[in-house]
Scaffold this active site. Structure first.
Site, PDB file in Angstrom:
ATOM      1  N   GLU A 240      46.166  40.770  10.613  1.00 60.67           N
ATOM      2  CA  GLU A 240      45.468  39.811   9.730  1.00 60.67           C
ATOM      3  C   GLU A 240      46.171  39.885   8.393  1.00 60.67           C
ATOM      4  OE1 GLU A 240      43.124  37.860  10.678  1.00 60.67           O
ATOM      5  OE2 GLU A 240      42.732  38.743  12.636  1.00 60.67           O
ATOM      6  N   CYS A 274      42.099  36.749   0.872  1.00 54.27           N
ATOM      7  CA  CYS A 274      43.109  36.261   1.829  1.00 54.27           C
ATOM      8  C   CYS A 274      42.856  34.800   2.170  1.00 54.27           C
ATOM      9  CB  CYS A 274      43.114  37.132   3.075  1.00 54.27           C
ATOM     10  SG  CYS A 274      41.527  37.262   3.887  1.00 54.27           S
TER      11      CYS A 274
HETATM   12  P1  NDP Z   1      49.261  45.890   1.775  1.00 53.97           P
HETATM   13  O1  NDP Z   1      50.062  45.243   2.835  1.00 53.97           O
HETATM   14  O2  NDP Z   1      49.958  46.368   0.563  1.00 53.97           O
HETATM   15  O3  NDP Z   1      48.473  47.152   2.347  1.00 53.97           O
HETATM   16  C1  NDP Z   1      47.581  47.039   3.436  1.00 53.97           C
HETATM   17  C2  NDP Z   1      47.338  48.412   4.020  1.00 53.97           C
HETATM   18  O4  NDP Z   1      48.548  48.882   4.621  1.00 53.97           O
HETATM   19  C3  NDP Z   1      46.938  49.460   2.992  1.00 53.97           C
HETATM   20  O5  NDP Z   1      45.996  50.329   3.568  1.00 53.97           O
HETATM   21  C4  NDP Z   1      48.243  50.174   2.732  1.00 53.97           C
HETATM   22  O6  NDP Z   1      48.078  51.457   2.242  1.00 53.97           O
HETATM   23  C5  NDP Z   1      48.830  50.200   4.119  1.00 53.97           C
HETATM   24  N1  NDP Z   1      50.266  50.436   4.174  1.00 53.97           N
HETATM   25  C6  NDP Z   1      51.191  50.308   3.205  1.00 53.97           C
HETATM   26  N2  NDP Z   1      52.424  50.594   3.683  1.00 53.97           N
HETATM   27  C7  NDP Z   1      52.258  50.924   4.980  1.00 53.97           C
HETATM   28  C8  NDP Z   1      53.152  51.306   6.025  1.00 53.97           C
HETATM   29  N3  NDP Z   1      54.474  51.412   5.828  1.00 53.97           N
HETATM   30  N4  NDP Z   1      52.636  51.554   7.246  1.00 53.97           N
HETATM   31  C9  NDP Z   1      51.317  51.435   7.473  1.00 53.97           C
HETATM   32  N5  NDP Z   1      50.420  51.083   6.530  1.00 53.97           N
HETATM   33  C10 NDP Z   1      50.898  50.825   5.299  1.00 53.97           C
HETATM   34  O7  NDP Z   1      48.112  44.843   1.428  1.00 53.97           O
HETATM   35  P2  NDP Z   1      47.034  44.943   0.286  1.00 53.97           P
HETATM   36  O8  NDP Z   1      46.231  46.168   0.418  1.00 53.97           O
HETATM   37  O9  NDP Z   1      47.712  44.666  -0.998  1.00 53.97           O
HETATM   38  O10 NDP Z   1      46.063  43.718   0.651  1.00 53.97           O
HETATM   39  C11 NDP Z   1      46.312  42.444   0.213  1.00 53.97           C
HETATM   40  C12 NDP Z   1      46.915  41.605   1.311  1.00 53.97           C
HETATM   41  O11 NDP Z   1      46.046  41.627   2.422  1.00 53.97           O
HETATM   42  C13 NDP Z   1      47.044  40.154   0.927  1.00 53.97           C
HETATM   43  O12 NDP Z   1      48.268  39.632   1.395  1.00 53.97           O
HETATM   44  C14 NDP Z   1      45.872  39.497   1.637  1.00 53.97           C
HETATM   45  O13 NDP Z   1      46.060  38.137   1.873  1.00 53.97           O
HETATM   46  C15 NDP Z   1      45.795  40.308   2.878  1.00 53.97           C
HETATM   47  N6  NDP Z   1      44.471  40.246   3.474  1.00 53.97           N
HETATM   48  C16 NDP Z   1      44.315  39.581   4.651  1.00 53.97           C
HETATM   49  C17 NDP Z   1      43.068  39.450   5.224  1.00 53.97           C
HETATM   50  C18 NDP Z   1      42.891  38.764   6.537  1.00 53.97           C
HETATM   51  O14 NDP Z   1      41.837  38.959   7.136  1.00 53.97           O
HETATM   52  N7  NDP Z   1      43.829  37.990   7.019  1.00 53.97           N
HETATM   53  C19 NDP Z   1      41.877  40.007   4.573  1.00 53.97           C
HETATM   54  C20 NDP Z   1      42.148  40.705   3.360  1.00 53.97           C
HETATM   55  C21 NDP Z   1      43.408  40.799   2.844  1.00 53.97           C
HETATM   56  P3  NDP Z   1      48.217  51.729   0.674  1.00 53.97           P
HETATM   57  O15 NDP Z   1      47.225  50.840  -0.007  1.00 53.97           O
HETATM   58  O16 NDP Z   1      47.864  53.148   0.577  1.00 53.97           O
HETATM   59  O17 NDP Z   1      49.633  51.404   0.285  1.00 53.97           O
END
Ligand code: NDP
Length: 499
Positions: A240, A274
């Site tokens: 997502e 999102c």
């Molecule tokens: P990120 O992609 O930065 O992070 C998402 C999660 O992935 C966090 O828990 C992060 O941890 C983790 N992460 C980071 N690097 C890695 C890796 N290499 N391997 C595995 N996990 C990793 O997104 P955001 O948290 O900034 O969220 C915002 C984004 O999410 C926006 O693009 C938004 O549109 C999308 N979103 C989509 C939704 C949907 O339902 N389609 C709903 C809500 C948001 P850490 O934070 O510790 O880096």
């Protein structure tokens, strides 16, 4: 339960409005993640064996506990994300609704059912059931830290899986509290564990061979890295991701309602949604009136951390640069700021920005901004609006305001997105029975609803022979039996079909 750790390394979650430390949390390294996955694997057998009714009862009790702790959870979300307390309460209520639906509907959607075998296999009793995968790894974002992961956690648990949850580094406390609430209701085995840390902790979860599926919510960029890690073990993934959703306003739309909804869709949660509205396409006849209403309302909004603030700060400091860059690009390329402008970025807040006349290839129109900014575009008709709305690699959701029911429905069908809401913003999100997910760069797979339950299962087909008929898959089959079958097939399938 939150995972115990031998590691002494910790990190702080900060209030993005004040910079104050909300709490310290352990950094779970690869070994701690592997241990959590191992415990989840052991718990999975017990959880599955409990059966539908017991799981349902326990999950309903988890829901009850979350409801009784609603204000505690909402306050924590408020502190960790900076969003208004009422928005945090609303988000928690939506999460509760999904947990309730998943608990109540899992057996009906996934439980064993008979399937008509068809004439060729009339002697077979056929059973289809959806079995749990085992251990699901959930990686969540910070913008809706309880609602979004609950879309996977509730459905995965209800389907009979155990879960290891890695919340965003910006909202670890929410994940830890959720796991504690679940652990208090289901103390026997750790059916939900939260591992905290930075990106590496998520990476360790994604690359763990003990995980049967990853449910990832976050940016498209990270989704690709997670998918690459999952490829090593052929671990399936539901992704997502981000969006660049459009709102379409038809000539005969209720413009007051459209402006109200578009403003909320664009600016609530500081635009960090999102499925937030990032572009508005307005049919020529309605453009000036709509823009007037939108800008009037937008000027009234004020970000802050107090009770009267419309929305909070930008949670992730790095996003401020993206927002600033998009506004600048729009203005440098001929766009006009009719509300706010480049000076609206006042860290950690961004005041409302409404942009017009922005070229279609500007980053403010093409890339996810994730801030309280909106571009408004004039189009000649609904067809052009749909065509322009679809001109993006993303395809998460969308909104259509129109006074004509069938025209709106037709446009909704043509919108390239997983969800479209007519005459309201994101009305599908709290409806637990509806699937949620995107196309293209917005990801694949579905959470919520029956599809969301099935996402965390594998279908299992079982047949039982009730009596013997012609045995055609035997070296002993006769010419006569084969001839009878050919006659039957001719009769059933050989006819000509007419309109
Ligand atoms: P990120 O992609 O930065 O992070 C998402 C999660 O992935 C966090 O828990 C992060 O941890 C983790 N992460 C980071 N690097 C890695 C890796 N290499 N391997 C595995 N996990 C990793 O997104 P955001 O948290 O900034 O969220 C915002 C984004 O999410 C926006 O693009 C938004 O549109 C999308 N979103 C989509 C939704 C949907 O339902 N389609 C709903 C809500 C948001 P850490 O934070 O510790 O880096």
């Amino acid at each position: 339960m939150s995972v115990a750790t031998e590691s002494t390394e910790t990190f702080a979650s900060l209030n993005p409005a004040t910079g104050e430390v909300v709490a310290e949390h352990p950094v779970h390294d690869a070994a701690a993640v592997a241990a959590a996955v191992g415990r989840a694997r052991e718990a999975a057998g017990w959880w599955r064996a409990l059966g539908w009714k017991e799981r349902r009862l326990r999950l309903l009790n988890v829901k009850g506990s979350l409801t009784r702790n609603l204000n505690r959870m909402a306050e924590l979300i408020h502190q960790e994300t900076g969003k208004p307390l009422q928005d945090a309460q609303l988000e928690t209520i939506m999460a509760i609704t999904h947990l309730d639906w998943a608990a109540r509907n899992a057996q009906k959607v996934l439980g064993p059912r008979g399937v008509y075998p068809g004439i060729m296999a009339i002697n077979q009793k056929c059973v289809l059931e959806y079995q749990p995968l085992g251990v699901v790894g959930v990686i969540g974002p910070w913008n809706y830290p309880i609602f979004t992961p609950m879309g996977s956690i509730a459905y995965a648990l209800a389907a009979g899986n155990t879960v290891v949850f890695k919340p965003s580094e910006f909202t670890p406390g929410v994940g830890a509290l959720l796991a504690d609430l679940v652990g208090a209701v289901v103390p026997e085995h750790p059916v939900l564990q939260t591992v905290t840390g930075l990106g590496e902790t998520g990476a360790a979860l994604a690359s763990s061979p003990g995980v049967d599926k990853i449910a990832f919510t976050g940016s498209t960029r990270t989704a690709k890295r997670v998918m690459a890690a999952c490829a090593e073990n052929l671990t399936p993934i539901v992704a997502e991701c981000g969006g660049k959703d459009a709102c379409i306003v038809d000539a005969d739309a209720d413009l007051d309602a459209a402006a109200d909804a578009a403003l909320w869709g664009a600016m609530s949660n500081a635009g960090q949604t999102c499925i937030g509205i990032e572009r508005i396409y307005v049919v020529d006849e309605a453009y000036d009136r709509f823009l007037g209403k939108l800008t009037e309302k937008a000027r009234d909004l004020r970000p802050g951390f107090d009770r009267e603030a419309a929305y909070g700060p930008i949670t992730m400091p790095g996003q401020l640069d993206v927002i600033e860059r998009h506004i600048k690009d729009a203005l440098d390329r001929g766009g006009k700021a009719v509300v706010g402008g480049a000076e609206s970025v006042r860290k950690p807040y961004v005041e409302p920005v409404v942009l017009t006349d922005v070229p279609d290839d500007s980053s403010a129109v093409c890339e996810e901004t994730f801030g309280p900014t909106i571009t408004v575009h004039r189009v000649k008709d609904l067809d052009e609006a749909v065509e322009k709305a679809n001109r993006t690699a993303y395809g998460l959701a969308g909104t259509i305001f129109s006074g004509d029911r069938s025209r709106a429905l037709d446009a909704a069908r043509r919108m390239r997105s997983g969800m479209t809401s007519i005459n309201a913003f994101a009305a599908f999100a709290p409806v637990a029975a509806l699937p949620f997910g995107g196309v293209g760069e917005s990801g694949f797979g579905r959470v919520h609803g029956a599809d969301g339950l099935r996402e965390f299962t594998r279908p299992k087909a079982i047949t039982r022979q009730r009596f013997s008929t012609m045995n055609l898959t035997s070296f002993g089959r006769s010419e006569k039996e084969m001839a009878r079958l050919l006659d039957m097939i001719n009769l059933v399938h050989g006819r000509r079909y007419k309109r």
